[in-house]
Motif scaffolding. Structure first.
Motif, PDB file in Angstrom:
ATOM      1  N   GLY A  93       0.863  -1.284   0.056  1.00  0.00           N
ATOM      2  CA  GLY A  93      -0.046  -0.178  -0.156  1.00  0.00           C
ATOM      3  C   GLY A  93       0.862   1.577   0.040  1.00  0.00           C
ATOM      4  N   PRO A  94       1.618   1.663  -1.040  1.00  0.00           N
ATOM      5  CA  PRO A  94       2.380   2.731  -1.137  1.00  0.00           C
ATOM      6  C   PRO A  94       1.587   4.030  -1.011  1.00  0.00           C
ATOM      7  N   VAL A  95       1.869   5.053  -0.207  1.00  0.00           N
ATOM      8  CA  VAL A  95       0.934   6.105  -0.277  1.00  0.00           C
ATOM      9  C   VAL A  95       1.766   7.300  -0.327  1.00  0.00           C
ATOM     10  N   TYR A  96       1.767   8.522  -1.211  1.00  0.00           N
ATOM     11  CA  TYR A  96       2.592   9.462  -1.165  1.00  0.00           C
ATOM     12  C   TYR A  96       1.510  10.844  -1.065  1.00  0.00           C
ATOM     13  N   ARG A  97       2.147  11.757  -0.763  1.00  0.00           N
ATOM     14  CA  ARG A  97       1.398  13.160  -0.640  1.00  0.00           C
ATOM     15  C   ARG A  97       1.306  13.560  -2.293  1.00  0.00           C
ATOM     16  N   ASP A  98       2.408  13.409  -2.874  1.00  0.00           N
ATOM     17  CA  ASP A  98       2.636  13.924  -4.301  1.00  0.00           C
ATOM     18  C   ASP A  98       3.856  13.146  -4.618  1.00  0.00           C
ATOM     19  N   VAL A  99       3.721  12.068  -5.616  1.00  0.00           N
ATOM     20  CA  VAL A  99       4.815  11.248  -5.739  1.00  0.00           C
ATOM     21  C   VAL A  99       6.060  11.850  -6.131  1.00  0.00           C
ATOM     22  N   VAL A 100       5.765  12.774  -7.350  1.00  0.00           N
ATOM     23  CA  VAL A 100       7.065  13.426  -7.945  1.00  0.00           C
ATOM     24  C   VAL A 100       7.762  14.283  -6.960  1.00  0.00           C
ATOM     25  N   ARG A 101       6.950  15.297  -6.171  1.00  0.00           N
ATOM     26  CA  ARG A 101       7.670  16.001  -5.173  1.00  0.00           C
ATOM     27  C   ARG A 101       8.230  15.208  -4.099  1.00  0.00           C
ATOM     28  N   ASP A 102       7.774  14.069  -3.584  1.00  0.00           N
ATOM     29  CA  ASP A 102       8.398  13.227  -2.607  1.00  0.00           C
ATOM     30  C   ASP A 102       9.529  12.725  -2.941  1.00  0.00           C
ATOM     31  N   VAL A 103       9.504  12.082  -4.231  1.00  0.00           N
ATOM     32  CA  VAL A 103      10.772  11.624  -4.630  1.00  0.00           C
ATOM     33  C   VAL A 103      11.764  12.608  -5.013  1.00  0.00           C
ATOM     34  N   ARG A 104      11.334  13.573  -5.777  1.00  0.00           N
ATOM     35  CA  ARG A 104      12.262  14.791  -5.902  1.00  0.00           C
ATOM     36  C   ARG A 104      13.064  15.216  -4.667  1.00  0.00           C
ATOM     37  N   ASP A 105      12.124  15.651  -3.750  1.00  0.00           N
ATOM     38  CA  ASP A 105      12.777  16.186  -2.582  1.00  0.00           C
ATOM     39  C   ASP A 105      13.948  15.123  -1.770  1.00  0.00           C
ATOM     40  N   PHE A 106      13.209  13.735  -1.861  1.00  0.00           N
ATOM     41  CA  PHE A 106      14.327  12.847  -1.347  1.00  0.00           C
ATOM     42  C   PHE A 106      15.422  12.543  -2.116  1.00  0.00           C
ATOM     43  N   LEU A 107      15.534  12.850  -3.373  1.00  0.00           N
ATOM     44  CA  LEU A 107      16.892  12.274  -4.285  1.00  0.00           C
ATOM     45  C   LEU A 107      17.563  13.850  -3.808  1.00  0.00           C
ATOM     46  N   PHE A 108      16.783  14.916  -3.911  1.00  0.00           N
ATOM     47  CA  PHE A 108      17.673  16.348  -3.620  1.00  0.00           C
ATOM     48  C   PHE A 108      18.471  16.055  -2.301  1.00  0.00           C
ATOM     49  N   ALA A 109      17.689  15.580  -1.459  1.00  0.00           N
ATOM     50  CA  ALA A 109      18.444  15.459   0.373  1.00  0.00           C
ATOM     51  C   ALA A 109      19.437  14.430  -0.214  1.00  0.00           C
ATOM     52  N   ARG A 110      19.281  13.488  -0.846  1.00  0.00           N
ATOM     53  CA  ARG A 110      20.466  12.325  -0.987  1.00  0.00           C
ATOM     54  C   ARG A 110      21.700  13.047  -1.551  1.00  0.00           C
ATOM     55  N   ALA A 111      21.435  13.635  -2.724  1.00  0.00           N
ATOM     56  CA  ALA A 111      22.568  14.215  -3.401  1.00  0.00           C
ATOM     57  C   ALA A 111      23.129  15.192  -2.441  1.00  0.00           C
ATOM     58  N   ASN A 112      22.282  16.193  -1.619  1.00  0.00           N
ATOM     59  CA  ASN A 112      23.124  16.940  -0.661  1.00  0.00           C
ATOM     60  C   ASN A 112      23.823  16.209   0.386  1.00  0.00           C
ATOM     61  N   ALA A 113      23.510  15.435   0.806  1.00  0.00           N
ATOM     62  CA  ALA A 113      24.124  14.533   1.876  1.00  0.00           C
ATOM     63  C   ALA A 113      25.604  13.896   1.190  1.00  0.00           C
ATOM     64  N   LEU A 114      25.533  13.458   0.125  1.00  0.00           N
ATOM     65  CA  LEU A 114      26.864  13.044  -0.608  1.00  0.00           C
ATOM     66  C   LEU A 114      27.811  14.160  -0.837  1.00  0.00           C
ATOM     67  N   TYR A 115      27.125  15.226  -1.302  1.00  0.00           N
ATOM     68  CA  TYR A 115      28.014  16.440  -1.364  1.00  0.00           C
ATOM     69  C   TYR A 115      28.700  16.908  -0.325  1.00  0.00           C
ATOM     70  N   ALA A 116      27.812  16.843   0.802  1.00  0.00           N
ATOM     71  CA  ALA A 116      28.354  17.367   2.119  1.00  0.00           C
ATOM     72  C   ALA A 116      29.360  16.599   2.622  1.00  0.00           C
ATOM     73  N   ALA A 117      29.265  15.225   2.200  1.00  0.00           N
ATOM     74  CA  ALA A 117      30.419  14.576   2.782  1.00  0.00           C
ATOM     75  C   ALA A 117      31.544  14.484   1.844  1.00  0.00           C
ATOM     76  N   GLY A 118      31.766  15.409   0.707  1.00  0.00           N
ATOM     77  CA  GLY A 118      32.802  15.549   0.108  1.00  0.00           C
ATOM     78  C   GLY A 118      32.760  14.840  -1.336  1.00  0.00           C
ATOM     79  N   VAL A 119      31.687  14.356  -1.653  1.00  0.00           N
ATOM     80  CA  VAL A 119      31.605  13.657  -3.083  1.00  0.00           C
ATOM     81  C   VAL A 119      31.370  14.834  -4.119  1.00  0.00           C
ATOM     82  N   ALA A 120      32.105  14.757  -5.141  1.00  0.00           N
ATOM     83  CA  ALA A 120      32.063  15.897  -6.347  1.00  0.00           C
ATOM     84  C   ALA A 120      30.662  15.600  -6.920  1.00  0.00           C
ATOM     85  N   ARG A 121      30.148  16.643  -7.260  1.00  0.00           N
ATOM     86  CA  ARG A 121      28.926  16.598  -8.066  1.00  0.00           C
ATOM     87  C   ARG A 121      28.848  15.752  -9.224  1.00  0.00           C
ATOM     88  N   ASP A 122      29.993  15.873  -9.896  1.00  0.00           N
ATOM     89  CA  ASP A 122      30.146  15.017 -11.253  1.00  0.00           C
ATOM     90  C   ASP A 122      30.001  13.410 -11.190  1.00  0.00           C
TER      91      ASP A 122
END
Ligand code: HH2
Length: 283
Positions: A158-187
């Motif tokens: 029973g997966p439920v999202y508020r707004d699946v695109v926004r939820d997934v995009r926010d999650f991915l953006f947060a994961r990218a920022n967590a990697l970047y904050a740990a020193g991972v180059a954006r490329d």
């Protein structure tokens, strides 16, 4: 980091730097006795190595080796079993002259395969396991962070999202920022909406239609839809008979901005993309 639309032009991927001016094909190699796409077939190390050679010959741009099935309801395997399955195949695949990715969620496995030379880590859990980011940050490997709701064993309950695109995009953006904050180059960072991972058919379709919004985060988007149940739902076909539907999905994903497609059928996907690109390239 702003959400400004930066277009990724190349991916730093271990020993390689991959230009992103054409869509890349990632070939799937499962070393699991229970992969959903090849259920019932046991993939021994020798069979997986044979498959790696075949997919390299078919023109795969990246090979992705996985030893833990993530199909809905799949049970986890131990670190020791995962590594015992992975390492012989990884070692052989690294000789083939193309980038080799390992599909794993476990920091211990990440460390071991990076030490063995893996060019990329593909984590369906988005590097959320404690220690995962630390395990990969100091390497030169490309890192694919995928969105998954819950765990493979329960993700389709029973997966439920508020707004699946926004939820997934926010999650991915947060994961990218967590990697970047740990020193991972954006490329080095790749993002993936995780088609079929805790999503209904409608959720999957919404996400595929919204790839451009995900790509606007500035990272290349990888999409894996090959042979998935979504294709079965749309075509009524069993797993063995989903090639045509999978090609349609791959083209649709690339047309919406996906830069990497993760597929089982490399030769056929390359052909489909070659024709699509030739037409698309004309004014
Ligand atoms: N899908 C699967 C596994 N890994 N990784 C990424 N980045 N994106 C995906 O969509 C993705 C993935 C599931 O597909 P498959 O490998 O064919 O099946 P299994 O995990 O059962 O072996």
């Amino acid at each position: 980091m702003s959400e400004a639309c930066r277009t990724a032009v190349a991916l730093a991927c271990g020993r390689f730097r991959l230009a992103l001016d054409r869509p890349l094909v990632m070939g799937v190699i499962n070393v699991t006795p229970d992969s959903f796409s090849e259920r019932g077939k046991t993939a021994s190390a020798n069979e997986a190595i044979e498959r790696a050679r075949r997919l390299a010959g078919e023109g795969a741009d990246i090979l992705d080796i996985g030893a833990e099935s993530t199909r809905p309801g799949a049970a986890p395997v131990s670190v020791a079993i995962e590594l015992a399955r992975l390492v012989p195949v990884l070692t052989a695949a690294l000789e083939l002259g193309l980038p080799v990715s390992v599909d794993t969620r476990r920091p211990e496995v990440m460390r071991a395969v990076l030490a063995a030379g893996a060019d990329m880590i593909n984590d369906v859990a988005g590097f959320r396991a404690p220690g995962a980011i630390e395990a990969v940050a100091g390497s030169a490997a490309a890192l694919c962070a995928m969105h998954m709701r819950g765990e493979p064993a329960t993700m389709q309950d029973g997966p439920v999202y508020r707004d699946v695109v926004r939820d997934v995009r926010d999650f991915l953006f947060a994961r990218a920022n967590a990697l970047y904050a740990a020193g991972v180059a954006r490329d080095r960072i790749v993002l993936d909406p995780g088609i079929g991972f805790g999503k209904t058919l409608e959720d999957n379709l919404r996400l595929l239609r919204a790839i451009e919004r995900l790509a606007a985060l500035g990272y290349p988007v990888l999409v894996g839809v090959s042979r998935k149940s979504m294709i079965g739902q749309l075509t009524g076909r069993g797993v063995e008979d989903r090639l045509a539907g999978s090609l349609g999905a791959a083209l649709a994903a690339v047309a919406r901005g996906a830069r990497i497609v993760r597929v089982h059928d490399v030769a056929q996907t390359r052909d489909a993309l070659a024709v699509w690109q030739a037409v698309g390239a004309q004014p």
